[in-house]
Design a protein around this motif. Structure first.
Motif, PDB file in Angstrom:
ATOM      1  N   LEU A 166       2.416  -3.594  14.517  1.00  0.00           N
ATOM      2  CA  LEU A 166       3.384  -2.375  12.763  1.00  0.00           C
ATOM      3  C   LEU A 166       5.105  -2.701  13.437  1.00  0.00           C
ATOM      4  O   LEU A 166       5.360  -2.540  15.257  1.00  0.00           O
ATOM      5  CB  LEU A 166       2.644  -0.829  13.461  1.00  0.00           C
ATOM      6  N   ALA A 195      -5.182  -1.287   6.366  1.00  0.00           N
ATOM      7  CA  ALA A 195      -3.907  -2.874   6.594  1.00  0.00           C
ATOM      8  C   ALA A 195      -4.535  -4.203   8.160  1.00  0.00           C
ATOM      9  O   ALA A 195      -4.395  -4.866   7.904  1.00  0.00           O
ATOM     10  CB  ALA A 195      -3.148  -2.836   7.094  1.00  0.00           C
ATOM     11  N   SER A 196      -5.213  -3.013   8.617  1.00  0.00           N
ATOM     12  CA  SER A 196      -5.013  -4.012  10.728  1.00  0.00           C
ATOM     13  C   SER A 196      -6.526  -4.922  10.040  1.00  0.00           C
ATOM     14  O   SER A 196      -6.488  -5.907  10.946  1.00  0.00           O
ATOM     15  CB  SER A 196      -5.814  -3.120  11.442  1.00  0.00           C
ATOM     16  N   SER A 252       3.571  -8.285   9.852  1.00  0.00           N
ATOM     17  CA  SER A 252       3.757  -7.036  10.280  1.00  0.00           C
ATOM     18  C   SER A 252       3.357  -5.881   9.312  1.00  0.00           C
ATOM     19  O   SER A 252       3.763  -6.269   8.465  1.00  0.00           O
ATOM     20  CB  SER A 252       5.155  -6.592  11.123  1.00  0.00           C
ATOM     21  N   ILE A 253       3.012  -4.821   9.382  1.00  0.00           N
ATOM     22  CA  ILE A 253       3.345  -4.005   7.942  1.00  0.00           C
ATOM     23  C   ILE A 253       4.935  -2.858   8.576  1.00  0.00           C
ATOM     24  O   ILE A 253       4.956  -2.367   9.850  1.00  0.00           O
ATOM     25  CB  ILE A 253       1.845  -2.613   8.770  1.00  0.00           C
ATOM     26  N   TRP A 278       4.169   1.036   1.810  1.00  0.00           N
ATOM     27  CA  TRP A 278       4.393   0.208   3.332  1.00  0.00           C
ATOM     28  C   TRP A 278       3.969  -1.941   2.762  1.00  0.00           C
ATOM     29  O   TRP A 278       3.297  -1.567   1.443  1.00  0.00           O
ATOM     30  CB  TRP A 278       2.672   0.665   3.770  1.00  0.00           C
ATOM     31  N   GLN A 279       4.845  -2.091   3.503  1.00  0.00           N
ATOM     32  CA  GLN A 279       4.944  -3.813   3.003  1.00  0.00           C
ATOM     33  C   GLN A 279       3.988  -4.066   3.738  1.00  0.00           C
ATOM     34  O   GLN A 279       4.008  -4.394   5.576  1.00  0.00           O
ATOM     35  CB  GLN A 279       5.947  -4.123   3.152  1.00  0.00           C
ATOM     36  N   VAL A 280       2.830  -4.869   3.613  1.00  0.00           N
ATOM     37  CA  VAL A 280       1.961  -5.044   4.686  1.00  0.00           C
ATOM     38  C   VAL A 280       2.115  -7.154   3.951  1.00  0.00           C
ATOM     39  O   VAL A 280       1.866  -8.028   3.760  1.00  0.00           O
ATOM     40  CB  VAL A 280       0.305  -5.671   4.272  1.00  0.00           C
ATOM     41  N   ASP A 299       1.098  -1.226  -0.296  1.00  0.00           N
ATOM     42  CA  ASP A 299      -0.176   0.243   0.178  1.00  0.00           C
ATOM     43  C   ASP A 299       1.092   1.186   0.073  1.00  0.00           C
ATOM     44  O   ASP A 299       1.105   1.529   1.044  1.00  0.00           O
ATOM     45  CB  ASP A 299      -0.364   0.032   1.586  1.00  0.00           C
ATOM     46  N   ALA A 346      -3.446  -6.658  14.247  1.00  0.00           N
ATOM     47  CA  ALA A 346      -2.043  -6.316  13.832  1.00  0.00           C
ATOM     48  C   ALA A 346      -1.137  -5.748  14.256  1.00  0.00           C
ATOM     49  O   ALA A 346      -0.767  -5.081  15.534  1.00  0.00           O
ATOM     50  CB  ALA A 346      -3.090  -4.606  12.985  1.00  0.00           C
ATOM     51  N   LEU A 404      -3.959   2.556   7.388  1.00  0.00           N
ATOM     52  CA  LEU A 404      -3.536   1.661   8.706  1.00  0.00           C
ATOM     53  C   LEU A 404      -5.252   0.726   8.540  1.00  0.00           C
ATOM     54  O   LEU A 404      -4.759  -0.004   9.703  1.00  0.00           O
ATOM     55  CB  LEU A 404      -3.491   2.797  10.642  1.00  0.00           C
TER      56      LEU A 404
END
Length: 269
Positions: A92, A79-80, A60-61, A45-47, A42, A90, A76
C-alpha cells in the motif's frame, strides 16, 4: 513562488500540511512519468502491477481520495489477492490522499511500514542553475537503460522491464548520460516533461564517482532542457534518509511538497 496551475502556487517552504490539489496533480503526473503495465481501479483506489519490475511505485495500491473508505476490509483483501496472484506481497502506498481508516486497518493487521519518501518541487522558471557542462539527451533507450543499471549496480536482467517502462512513457522525455570512454557510464537521469511540469526520474551516479559534482552536472542539464521546452516547475522524489541527495536538491531550490511511504503485507500472513 512556483505556479503549477493557472493560479495555484506550489509550496514555497516546507509545509506542515499537504496541499491536496497539488498532491493530486503531482500523483497524476507521477503515474504518467513511471507507468505500470497493469492498472485497475476500485473506486478511487489505483491498483498498479508490473510483473517484470520490482519497483514499489509500479507495484502498489494507491488510494486517491481520503474520504473513500467504504467496505475497506473487503476491498483491501481483494486488492491483496491480485498481488498474491503475481507471487508478491501486497503493498500500500500511503500519500496524504489515503484514508486514515485504511491506514488504521493496515496498522491493525500488522503490515510493515517502510521507505518514507519526500516529493519535492522547484520553481524552474526562475531557478538559478549553476554553470556546469551541458549534456544533450540521447534517443537510444537501450544504451540509457544499460548505463542506468550499471550506475545503480542493478542486475542487467532488469533491462527488458526497465526498457518497457521507459518506452511506455507518453509525455516527451529526455534521457541524459555522462560517460567515460575508459570506465563506462558515470551518471544518468530521466526527465519527463508533462505540459508545464518536469519530472526528474532515475538520477544515478556511479558509486566510485560520487561527490565529484556529476549529479549536479547531469541534473542541471536535464533542468535546462526542460526549461527550454517551457516547463515552469520541476518535481522529484527522494528517500527521506538520502541526506546527500536532499542537500543537492535543496541547493537548486527544491522544497518539500508532501511525503509518502509504503506498507507491506507479508505473504506468510
Amino acid at each position: 513562488m512556483v505556479t503549477i496551475g493557472a493560479d495555484r502556487p506550489l509550496t514555497e517552504a516546507f509545509p506542515k500540511k499537504a496541499n491536496l490539489p497539488l498532491v493530486r496533480r503531482l500523483e497524476a503526473v507521477g503515474f504518467r512519468a513511471w507507468p505500470a503495465s497493469s492498472v485497475q481501479y476500485d473506486g478511487s483506489w489505483q491498483v498498479r502491477l508490473t510483473a517484470g519490475h520490482p519497483s514499489n511505485r509500479l507495484n502498489s495500491i494507491v488510494p486517491l481520495d481520503p474520504s473513500d473508505h467504504r467496505d475497506v476490509e473487503i476491498r483491501l483483501a481483494k486488492a491483496s489477492r491480485r498481488f498474491e496472484a503475481y507471487g508478491r506481497p501486497a503493498v500500500l502506498r500511503q500519500t496524504p490522499l489515503a484514508s486514515p481508516v485504511l491506514v488504521d486497518l493496515v496498522r491493525a493487521e500488522q503490515w510493515t511500514h517502510f521507505d518514507e519518501t519526500i516529493v519535492m518541487t522547484c520553481d524552474l522558471a526562475h531557478a538559478e542553475l549553476p554553470d556546469t557542462l551541458d549534456h544533450l539527451p540521447t534517443h537510444d533507450i537501450g544504451r540509457f537503460v544499460d548505463a542506468n543499471l550499471a550506475t545503480d549496480q542493478v542486475s542487467p536482467k532488469l533491462k527488458p522491464a526497465l526498457a518497457e517502462v521507459i518506452n511506455a512513457i507518453k509525455p516527451p522525455s529526455g534521457l541524459f548520460m555522462i560517460e567515460d570512454p575508459q570506465t563506462g557510464p558515470l551518471a544518468t537521469v530521466l526527465c519527463v516533461q508533462d505540459n508545464d511540469l518536469a519530472g526528474i526520474m532515475s538520477l544515478s551516479v556511479a558509486e566510485g564517482r560520487r561527490r565529484e559534482g556529476l549529479g549536479l552536472e547531469i541534473l542541471t542539464s536535464a533542468l535546462r532542457w526542460a526549461r527550454m521546452r517551457s516547463a515552469r516547475s520541476a518535481w522529484l522524489q527522494v528517500k527521506a534518509t538520502n541526506a546527500p541527495a536532499l542537500a543537492l536538491y535543496e541547493r537548486l531550490g527544491f522544497r518539500e511538497a508532501y511525503r509518502y511511504s509504503y506498507w507491506r503485507r507479508e505473504l506468510s500472513q
